[in-house]
Design an enzyme around this catalytic site. Structure first.
Site, PDB file in Angstrom:
ATOM      1  N   ARG A  78     -39.514  19.261  33.692  1.00 34.46           N
ATOM      2  CA  ARG A  78     -38.473  18.288  34.045  1.00 34.46           C
ATOM      3  C   ARG A  78     -37.205  18.654  33.299  1.00 34.46           C
ATOM      4  O   ARG A  78     -37.202  18.764  32.068  1.00 34.46           O
ATOM      5  CB  ARG A  78     -38.932  16.886  33.657  1.00 34.46           C
ATOM      6  CG  ARG A  78     -37.941  15.779  34.003  1.00 34.46           C
ATOM      7  CD  ARG A  78     -38.437  14.440  33.477  1.00 34.46           C
ATOM      8  NE  ARG A  78     -39.721  14.087  34.056  1.00 34.46           N
ATOM      9  CZ  ARG A  78     -40.734  13.604  33.340  1.00 34.46           C
ATOM     10  NH1 ARG A  78     -40.622  13.429  32.041  1.00 34.46           N
ATOM     11  NH2 ARG A  78     -41.864  13.296  33.943  1.00 34.46           N
ATOM     12  N   ARG A 148     -35.399  10.165  26.402  1.00 38.14           N
ATOM     13  CA  ARG A 148     -35.512  10.982  27.605  1.00 38.14           C
ATOM     14  C   ARG A 148     -34.140  11.165  28.281  1.00 38.14           C
ATOM     15  O   ARG A 148     -33.122  10.725  27.784  1.00 38.14           O
ATOM     16  CB  ARG A 148     -36.495  10.330  28.573  1.00 38.14           C
ATOM     17  CG  ARG A 148     -37.904  10.073  27.985  1.00 38.14           C
ATOM     18  CD  ARG A 148     -38.718  11.336  27.859  1.00 38.14           C
ATOM     19  NE  ARG A 148     -40.089  11.099  27.415  1.00 38.14           N
ATOM     20  CZ  ARG A 148     -41.136  10.841  28.210  1.00 38.14           C
ATOM     21  NH1 ARG A 148     -40.951  10.753  29.521  1.00 38.14           N
ATOM     22  NH2 ARG A 148     -42.344  10.692  27.713  1.00 38.14           N
ATOM     23  N   LYS A 209     -42.297   7.266  24.003  1.00 39.01           N
ATOM     24  CA  LYS A 209     -41.111   7.657  24.771  1.00 39.01           C
ATOM     25  C   LYS A 209     -40.069   6.545  24.760  1.00 39.01           C
ATOM     26  O   LYS A 209     -40.394   5.363  24.615  1.00 39.01           O
ATOM     27  CB  LYS A 209     -41.508   8.008  26.199  1.00 39.01           C
ATOM     28  CG  LYS A 209     -42.143   6.870  26.988  1.00 39.01           C
ATOM     29  CD  LYS A 209     -42.644   7.361  28.331  1.00 39.01           C
ATOM     30  CE  LYS A 209     -43.380   6.256  29.085  1.00 39.01           C
ATOM     31  NZ  LYS A 209     -43.929   6.726  30.362  1.00 39.01           N
ATOM     32  N   LYS A 211     -36.302   5.382  26.762  1.00 35.20           N
ATOM     33  CA  LYS A 211     -35.470   5.645  27.933  1.00 35.20           C
ATOM     34  C   LYS A 211     -34.176   4.847  27.859  1.00 35.20           C
ATOM     35  O   LYS A 211     -34.186   3.664  27.514  1.00 35.20           O
ATOM     36  CB  LYS A 211     -36.236   5.293  29.212  1.00 35.20           C
ATOM     37  CG  LYS A 211     -37.499   6.133  29.410  1.00 35.20           C
ATOM     38  CD  LYS A 211     -38.258   5.732  30.659  1.00 35.20           C
ATOM     39  CE  LYS A 211     -39.496   6.601  30.847  1.00 35.20           C
ATOM     40  NZ  LYS A 211     -40.249   6.213  32.064  1.00 35.20           N
ATOM     41  N   CYS A 429     -44.133   7.672  43.476  1.00 39.61           N
ATOM     42  CA  CYS A 429     -44.242   8.687  42.432  1.00 39.61           C
ATOM     43  C   CYS A 429     -44.942   9.917  43.019  1.00 39.61           C
ATOM     44  O   CYS A 429     -45.420   9.904  44.155  1.00 39.61           O
ATOM     45  CB  CYS A 429     -45.015   8.150  41.231  1.00 39.61           C
ATOM     46  SG  CYS A 429     -46.788   7.938  41.533  1.00 39.61           S
ATOM     47  N   CYS A 435     -50.489  15.174  39.380  1.00 35.79           N
ATOM     48  CA  CYS A 435     -50.491  14.315  38.198  1.00 35.79           C
ATOM     49  C   CYS A 435     -51.913  14.057  37.711  1.00 35.79           C
ATOM     50  O   CYS A 435     -52.756  13.559  38.467  1.00 35.79           O
ATOM     51  CB  CYS A 435     -49.797  12.989  38.497  1.00 35.79           C
ATOM     52  SG  CYS A 435     -49.780  11.876  37.075  1.00 35.79           S
ATOM     53  N   CYS A 474     -50.821   5.251  39.673  1.00 39.34           N
ATOM     54  CA  CYS A 474     -51.433   4.683  38.471  1.00 39.34           C
ATOM     55  C   CYS A 474     -50.468   3.654  37.897  1.00 39.34           C
ATOM     56  O   CYS A 474     -49.336   3.518  38.378  1.00 39.34           O
ATOM     57  CB  CYS A 474     -51.750   5.787  37.458  1.00 39.34           C
ATOM     58  SG  CYS A 474     -50.338   6.321  36.463  1.00 39.34           S
ATOM     59  N   CYS A 478     -43.987   5.250  36.649  1.00 40.09           N
ATOM     60  CA  CYS A 478     -43.036   6.280  37.057  1.00 40.09           C
ATOM     61  C   CYS A 478     -42.255   5.927  38.323  1.00 40.09           C
ATOM     62  O   CYS A 478     -41.074   6.230  38.424  1.00 40.09           O
ATOM     63  CB  CYS A 478     -43.755   7.607  37.251  1.00 40.09           C
ATOM     64  SG  CYS A 478     -44.493   8.266  35.737  1.00 40.09           S
TER      65      CYS A 478
END
Length: 565
Positions: A78, A148, A209, A211, A429, A435, A474, A478
């Site tokens: 990414r 991110r 993470k 964001k 997603c 994934c 899931c 995302c």
């Protein structure tokens, strides 16, 4: 590490970060290991800080096991593209690599306003990073326990305000980057430089993470409530004067674990422009020091706020910055979709937003999208903008180029007048086959789900209306299904939890309506609900508002207390 962490059993991720020599680990040695196509031990996790996830093709996994072969390991990369801007020359380099050096051949636009390569085999990884570096692109800190890719309202040359917002997104991204030179040393053959500290991120980086977004009302296309830190632009007389700061949004949860939940961001207050970077740094630093390093499922900023209290977190940020937040300035979101088609800019140029279903740019038999984008890049003198809704903007088009660019776009299926509003307002997603977390299909299932939803809208006499619908494989957030009017969250093969009750503005979390059901069950439910909506809605009432008003689901006001109630 903060004092509160010394007496708890830390997660193993804390150990591996602390022992990684500032994210170097033994990645360079693992890259040379020809026995396996993947990365082993700590390096499996550490490559994430360099913008990559190790994956395999799950469609052929079982067949490879029968052949006594390991999974077909590869990486997904990414890129770091603050605000989503990419130049035509960069696009052409990305296009060439995706076609020649990946197993899937596609460019995937993501909800993080950047692109991904899928299916990069180990021998190609180092060359990939060096190619990207040669055109001014990197993947530093696009994954892992760091800040991110910073999102920003698109079309930054639509007004001077948009341009300023974009510039702040870039500044925030640069300010919060890791300072270690591990990326350059490993992938670009840079000279080894001793790292002694990470002044902002800390020696063990963040608990989880993080964001960040910069957005301009009234468009909330970045979905601020999916993010830890948000700067909402406030203008006076068309000039940016500061930001409202919102903290603690996030959508990920774990099936069956009621200690996890999606959460909206809290309003901290307004700050003048000169404090923007300091506030960004110290919201992050408080989360660094106060976040949960014992249980990663409760390590995000949203859980820190709920554990210590929003007021305490805010007061600590104020203490570290040395400035008090002012009261929130008035702002309002009215929508969050991309404006498909042409939009005029302030400089006499125009911008063409192309709808890209699920962000997958590939040559399909009836729609050679990838070829069309390449042909546009070969003649375009402006730039491209990747949106947080997985679409692509051809920006800065002079009047004498509009006709030829539109012609190319139409000839290659990049403009399709038959695309319904429902199709434009649906998102998925990546999910299977790449994934490793996917429990159910998403991107590959979305076209079928859209067609069946379109049929239901037509059946009830409202074919031009739409529902913001998102399907994910899931519950990790995302595809931002937990801000949809109707969100399907994968529970198992062909099974989904169905959540209803988000709104057009992206300011409400939906609530569970159906659990672990297959298509026959939720399509029957959608048939009934769409029929009710068509017959009983108030003037202009969106689907999400309707199901709340009619009591079909209860409104989620405070996620920590009533999301599961």
């Amino acid at each position: 590490m903060s004092e509160q962490d010394k007496n708890v059993k830390l997660s193993d991720n804390e150990r591996l970060k602390g022992e990684s020599d500032f994210l170097r680990g033994t990645i360079a040695q693992g890259l040379k290991d020809e026995i396996t196509g993947g990365f082993t031990a700590d390096n499996f996790q550490l490559i994430r800080f360099h913008g990559m996830y190790q994956q395999d093709d799950r469609d052929i996994r079982s067949e490879r096991v029968k052949q006594k072969l390991e999974p077909l390991h590869n990486v997904m990369l990414r890129a770091r593209m603050p605000g989503g801007i990419i130049k035509p020359a960069q696009w052409l380099a990305v296009d060439n690599f995706s076609g020649d050096k990946t197993t899937y051949g596609s460019i995937r636009l993501t909800t993080r306003q950047t692109f991904q390569f899928h299916g990069v085999l180990k021998p190609e990884i180092k060359g990939m990073h060096q190619l990207l570096d040669s055109v001014g692109i990197d993947s530093i800190a696009t994954a892992g326990d760091v800040n991110r890719n910073v999102l920003c309202t698109t079309n930054p040359v639509e007004s001077e305000l948009h341009l300023e917002a974009y510039q702040w997104a870039v500044k925030i991204s640069e300010h919060l980057l890791p300072k270690t030179k591990a990326y350059a040393e490993i992938w670009l053959d840079g000279e080894k430089t001793e790292t002694t500290e990470e002044p902002i991120l800390g020696a063990t980086y963040l608990p989880r993470k993080f964001k960040t977004t910069v957005t301009i009302p009234p468009n909330n296309e970045v979905d601020i409530h999916a993010n830890d830190l948000n700067f909402v632009a406030i203008a006076q007389n068309g000039k940016l004067v500061g930001f409202n700061v919102l903290v603690g949004g996030g959508l990920a949860m774990t099936h069956g674990d009621t200690a996890t939940y999606p959460r909206k961001a809290d309003e901290f207050g307004f700050i003048p422009l000169e404090h923007t970077l300091s506030v960004a740094e110290h919201v992050l630093s408080v989360q660094r020091d106060w976040g949960n390093r014992e249980n990663r499922k409760n390590a995000k900023t949203k859980y820190t706020l709920d554990r210590v209290g929003t007021d305490a977190f805010k007061a600590e940020v104020e203490k570290r910055v040395g400035v008090k937040f002012e009261p929130i300035r008035p702002y309002k979101f009215t929508h969050r979709g991309d404006r498909i088609g042409w939009v005029d800019g302030i400089d006499g140029k125009s911008h063409l937003t192309l709808f890209i279903q699920s962000g997958r740019i590939l040559d399909y038999p009836d729609k050679p999208l990838k070829t069309g984008c390449r042909k546009i890049a070969e003649i375009h003198q402006g730039d491209f903008r990747m949106t947080a809704n997985q679409n692509l903007i051809i920006a800065g088009v002079p009047a004498d180029q509009k006709a030829i660019i539109e012609k190319i776009a139409r000839e290659h299926g990049l403009i399709d007048d038959k695309d319904s509003e429902q199709r434009k307002n649906s998102m998925a997603c990546v999910s299977l086959p790449t994934c490793p977390l996917a429990m159910a299909e998403a991107e590959r299932y979305l076209p079928s789900l859209i067609e069946k939803t379109e049929a239901l809208l037509a059946k009830h006499g409202i074919p031009d209306d739409s529902i913001i619908m998102r399907v994910v494989g899931c519950p990790n957030g995302c595809g931002r299904a937990m801000l949809a009017e109707a969100g399907l969250v994968g529970k198992g093969p062909g099974k989904y939890n169905v959540y209803l009750g988000g709104n057009l503005e992206g300011t409400r979390i939906p609530k569970l309506y159906l659990e672990n059901v297959g298509e026959d069950v939720y399509l029957e439910a959608f048939d009934k609900l769409i029929g009710q909506w068509a017959a009983e809605r108030n003037d202009g009432e969106c689907f999400g508002d309707f199901v709340i008003r009619k009591g079909i689901v209860a409104e989620v006001k405070v996620s920590a207390t009533d999301f599961y109630a």
